[in-house]
Motif scaffolding. Structure first.
Motif: not given
Length: 111
Positions: A35-64
């Protein structure tokens, strides 16, 4: 139907109640019955990246990926016949008593 189950922390919870089963028992119950296909724990939020594309520019920031008081600590992909079945499985997860569980129904691209 597939459901993304997000496992979140709850920093305001002072004294969680005893969970109905241990994490090992929950994994055996859910993964042992397919009844479960896949799962895992996640590394701390401090190791995450947030990615956005705005006006053809890729913006990468730290965190959740979003401003969140509760942090995502893990995930599971559940395969259930009904939402009620997914809720039942999620409610038995130990983090339902020590954190927060969110269920998100999948919306397959081919439909």
């Amino acid at each position: 139907m597939r459901y993304l189950m997000l496992v979140l922390t709850d920093p305001e919870l002072e004294t969680p109640e005893e969970p109905p089963v241990s994490i090992e028992q929950w994994v055996d119950e859910v993964y042992g019955t397919d009844r479960a296909v896949e799962g895992d724990r996640l590394r701390p939020a401090s190791e995450a990246k947030t990615i956005r594309r705005r006006r053809r520019e890729v913006i990468v920031s730290d965190g959740p990926f979003a401003e969140a008081y509760e942090l995502i600590g893990g995930f599971d992909v559940l395969e259930c016949d009904t939402l009620d079945e997914a809720v039942e499985l999620a409610s038995r997860h130990p983090m339902a008593t020590a954190g927060v569980i969110q269920l998100h129904p999948a919306w397959p691209l081919d439909l």
